[in-house]
Scaffold this active site. Structure first.
Site, short mmCIF file in Angstrom:
data_model
loop_
_atom_site.label_atom_id
_atom_site.label_comp_id
_atom_site.label_asym_id
_atom_site.label_seq_id
_atom_site.Cartn_x
_atom_site.Cartn_y
_atom_site.Cartn_z
N CYS A 23 0.83 -1.20 0.00
CA CYS A 23 0.00 0.00 0.00
C CYS A 23 0.87 1.26 0.00
O CYS A 23 1.55 1.57 0.99
CB CYS A 23 -0.91 -0.04 1.23
SG CYS A 23 -1.79 1.47 1.57
N CYS B 43 0.02 3.77 2.72
CA CYS B 43 0.49 3.25 4.01
C CYS B 43 1.96 3.60 4.21
O CYS B 43 2.37 4.02 5.30
CB CYS B 43 0.31 1.73 4.09
SG CYS B 43 -1.40 1.17 3.99
#
Length: 154
Positions: free
Chosen positions: A73, A76
């Site tokens: 991600c 993230c």
């Protein structure tokens, strides 16, 4: 090595994580044996570790911030330095990272629909939540929680 493991290894945020394996692990699987650069961020890799940290937090009456994320991600990885920085500023709190792919059952229990998702817990119960890599919102929520813990001056 499977394609998923290959992609995960490519996307691992190397600037935040360090491999600290004992050398006995299979090289292809060692990518998940990592930790944040901050000593106050704990990577949760098993359900047992989750339960231990939840019990520790309850016993010590700690606020817990859980970062449900994924190694692949990009948002993230973008917010991870801030998360690490916040953990260093709030040493009395517990900061956890749960990879939604590694602990999919736990992630389902918490109804994770997007990564990253941050839960603020007290006594094992959610009292705040931030969905997405919204740095300003995460900082605002952390500041509000910190302010609520600070006793008022007469």
């Amino acid at each position: 090595m499977t394609m998923g493991n290959y992609i995960s290894r490519l996307c691992m945020p190397k600037f935040l994580f360090k491999n600290h394996g004992d050398g006995d692990a299979d090289e292809d699987e060692s990518w998940h044996n990592v930790e944040f650069s901050s000593e106050n961020v704990h990577l949760i890799a098993t359900g047992e570790e989750w339960e231990e940290k939840m019990e520790e937090a309850k016993k010590d009456d700690k606020i817990v911030i859980v970062n449900f994320s994924a190694s692949w991600c990009v948002p993230c990885r973008a917010i991870a330095p801030l998360y690490s920085e916040l953990s260093e500023k709030h040493l009395s709190w517990m900061f956890l990272v749960v990879d939604v792919d590694v602990l999919s059952d736990l992630s389902s229990t918490w109804d994770i629909k997007a990564t990253p998702t941050f839960f603020f817990l007290r006594g094992g119960q959610q009292f705040e939540k931030v969905i997405g890599a919204n740095k300003e919102e995460l900082q605002k929520k952390v500041a509000a929680v910190a302010d609520s813990e600070t006793p008022s001056q007469p």
